[in-house]
Design an enzyme around this catalytic site. Structure first.
Site, PDB file in Angstrom:
ATOM      1  N   ARG A  50       5.558  -9.821   4.352  1.00  0.00           N
ATOM      2  CA  ARG A  50       5.745  -8.846   3.270  1.00  0.00           C
ATOM      3  C   ARG A  50       4.431  -8.116   3.074  1.00  0.00           C
ATOM      4  NH1 ARG A  50      10.507  -9.221   0.822  1.00  0.00           N
ATOM      5  NH2 ARG A  50       9.883  -7.495  -0.493  1.00  0.00           N
ATOM      6  N   ASP A  72       7.688   8.339   4.170  1.00  0.00           N
ATOM      7  CA  ASP A  72       7.831   6.936   3.791  1.00  0.00           C
ATOM      8  C   ASP A  72       8.791   6.319   4.804  1.00  0.00           C
ATOM      9  OD1 ASP A  72       8.538   4.485   2.782  1.00  0.00           O
ATOM     10  OD2 ASP A  72       8.656   5.153   0.694  1.00  0.00           O
ATOM     11  N   LYS A  91      10.415  -5.218   7.150  1.00  0.00           N
ATOM     12  CA  LYS A  91      11.823  -4.869   7.342  1.00  0.00           C
ATOM     13  C   LYS A  91      12.149  -5.021   8.833  1.00  0.00           C
ATOM     14  CE  LYS A  91      12.227  -2.131   3.119  1.00  0.00           C
ATOM     15  NZ  LYS A  91      10.886  -1.887   2.545  1.00  0.00           N
ATOM     16  N   GLU A 100     -13.289  -7.412  -0.377  1.00  0.00           N
ATOM     17  CA  GLU A 100     -13.199  -6.014  -0.835  1.00  0.00           C
ATOM     18  C   GLU A 100     -14.013  -5.108   0.069  1.00  0.00           C
ATOM     19  OE1 GLU A 100     -13.483  -8.075  -4.051  1.00  0.00           O
ATOM     20  OE2 GLU A 100     -12.533  -6.734  -5.519  1.00  0.00           O
ATOM     21  N   THR A 124       6.485  -0.435   4.825  1.00  0.00           N
ATOM     22  CA  THR A 124       6.380  -1.877   4.630  1.00  0.00           C
ATOM     23  C   THR A 124       6.389  -2.535   6.002  1.00  0.00           C
ATOM     24  OG1 THR A 124       8.764  -1.892   4.349  1.00  0.00           O
ATOM     25  CG2 THR A 124       7.440  -2.066   2.346  1.00  0.00           C
ATOM     26  N   TYR A 134     -12.237 -13.463  -0.157  1.00  0.00           N
ATOM     27  CA  TYR A 134     -12.387 -12.146  -0.796  1.00  0.00           C
ATOM     28  C   TYR A 134     -13.070 -11.212   0.173  1.00  0.00           C
ATOM     29  CZ  TYR A 134     -10.739 -11.881  -5.549  1.00  0.00           C
ATOM     30  OH  TYR A 134      -9.931 -11.760  -6.651  1.00  0.00           O
TER      31      TYR A 134
HETATM   32  N1  DSN Z   1      13.624  -2.738  -2.007  1.00  0.00           N
HETATM   33  C1  DSN Z   1      13.591  -2.034  -0.751  1.00  0.00           C
HETATM   34  C2  DSN Z   1      14.943  -1.899  -0.166  1.00  0.00           C
HETATM   35  O1  DSN Z   1      15.725  -2.815  -0.284  1.00  0.00           O
HETATM   36  O2  DSN Z   1      15.247  -0.899   0.430  1.00  0.00           O
HETATM   37  C3  DSN Z   1      12.914  -0.727  -0.846  1.00  0.00           C
HETATM   38  O3  DSN Z   1      11.733  -0.868  -1.537  1.00  0.00           O
END
Ligand code: DSN
Length: 421
Positions: A242, A207, A236, A63, A233, A61
């Site tokens: 993740r 984003d 990708k 925080e 994120t 933990y």
């Molecule tokens: N779920 C993601 C995507 O496949 O683009 C976006 O959040």
């Protein structure tokens, strides 16, 4: 032989203790290895990233932020988070980085939390034109708590209509403008968005979830010099664990950090933070830059190959890692395409196309992406074969060719093993 000092993932122990779950892990690995993974938002993380994820940092933990925690014993996790923050700042040329968001949606909630009050106006891309749930969908917190005005693409070019964005901004005076998308294959003009945001005194949030890995690999222009805040994120094209991350200007650092914790999240996932740091180091390498360039070249070849099979790439092609493909001329819906590909071991997703006559659960298109196949080592010359397999799968209404196509998919991926045995 001395005992290994690292208490890390022990698959044999898992197999003994919980065969049900370990069996699923093995089956999923087989699924990844034996099929073509074309989901634009997925990738294959490295063993190093997986090792950090499977570490005892999961227990801690923490925080707060490095040096200012609400728990004792944070000395080691502090080091990991500081290294990750410094790597993110260096890689992206950012003034401030926050590695704690659990996901892209969490990062976006924090950005809203830092800059917008409930009821205030936000201008963002509509989901049916390629945006994201968190960009104002009525079923999402963003659409429920904020007054979201949507822009889209032009019907003739299928490109973002910057004139419309400016008109809507002048009319509605949004507190924040969001650009970035999940199904937009073209580059976004961040300078144009910055100029519009400045004209109306709005915060500019980018984003960058889908394309931040291409930015990291210096394959496309960066939004960082133009944006107040960049959310994304890490799993990708960037090929990390993740999770989510936020970059911002120093003037917004406190607001962003407070919005992530304590406003939106509790304890950070320190194994995830460490794994993000590992991925950032990998993304700073010359080989990653080559990877990012190849991801785009592969996506362009894949779009060209699908066009030759009678499928229309929306906007005529791609500048990024993904293609959005209109299937109307083929007379196949997105759902049918997803199912027909699935039965031959090709994983992709149905996707609405701009001005789609079909409802989202049916959709007239598919989205294809090349992050995973490029990690496997495939090159532009291999994309024609993938396009041909997709074309055959889609035209095989009865499924009589499915076994033969699946065999060819297996032959192709066997030449490029993901997670070699
Ligand atoms: N779920 C993601 C995507 O496949 O683009 C976006 O959040």
């Amino acid at each position: 032989m001395t005992e290994t000092p690292f208490w890390g993932p022990d698959f044999e122990q898992l197999a003994q203790e919980d065969p049900e779950i370990s069996g699923i892990l093995l089956s999923e690995l087989d699924r990844l290895r034996d099929g073509l993974q074309l989901i634009a938002s997925e990738n294959f993380t490295s063993p190093a990233v997986l090792a950090a994820l499977g570490s005892t940092l999961s227990n801690k933990y923490a925080e707060g932020y490095p040096g200012k925690r609400y728990y004792g014993g944070c000395v080691e996790v502090d080091k990991a988070e500081v290294i990750g923050i410094e790597r993110a700042k260096a890689l992206f040329g950012a003034e401030h980085a926050n590695l704690q968001p659990h996901s892209g949606a969490s990062a976006n909630i924090a950005a809203y939390g830092a800059f917008v009050k409930p009821g205030e106006t936000v201008l963002a891309m509509s989901l049916p034109h390629g945006g994201h749930l968190t960009h104002g969908s009525r079923v999402n917190f963003s659409g429920k708590w904020f007054n979201v005005v949507s822009y889209g693409v032009r019907e003739d070019t299928e490109l973002i209509d910057y004139d419309e964005v400016r008109q809507l901004a002048l009319e509605h005076k949004p507190r924040m403008i969001i650009c970035g998308a999940t199904a937009y294959p073209r580059l976004i003009d961040f300078a144009a968005f910055r100029a519009i945001a400045d004209e109306v005194g709005a915060i500019l949030m980018v984003d960058a979830a889908h394309f931040i890995g291409l930015v990291a690999g210096k394959a496309i222009p960066s939004p960082v010099p133009f944006a107040d805040v960049v959310t994304f994120t890490t799993h990708k094209v960037l090929r990390g664990p993740r999770g989510g991350m936020i970059l911002c200007r120093e003037e917004h650092a406190k607001a962003i950090d407070k919005a992530v914790f304590p406003m939106m999240q509790g304890g950070p996932l320190m194994h995830g933070v460490a794994a993000k740091a590992v991925a950032l180091k990998e993304a700073a390498s010359a080989s990653y830059q080559e990877y990012a360039r190849t991801v785009i070249a592969n996506a362009q070849e894949l779009c060209a190959g699908l066009a030759a099979e009678g499928m229309r790439p929306v906007s005529g092609g791609t500048d990024t890692h993904l293609g959005l493909i209109d299937l109307q001329e083929l007379g196949v819906t997105g759902t049918q395409a997803e199912e027909r590909c699935d039965r031959v071991g090709i994983t992709l997703n149905k996707n609405a196309i701009p001005f789609d006559p079909q409802p989202p659960m049916v959709a007239s298109g598919i989205r294809v992406g090349t992050p995973s196949v490029t990690t496997q080592g495939m090159a532009p010359g291999d994309m024609k074969a993938i396009a041909s397999l997709i074309g055959r799968a889609l035209k095989d209404e009865s499924g009589t060719e499915a076994d033969e196509i699946r065999t060819e998919v297996t032959e192709l991926v066997t030449r490029f093993p993901a997670y070699p045995r």
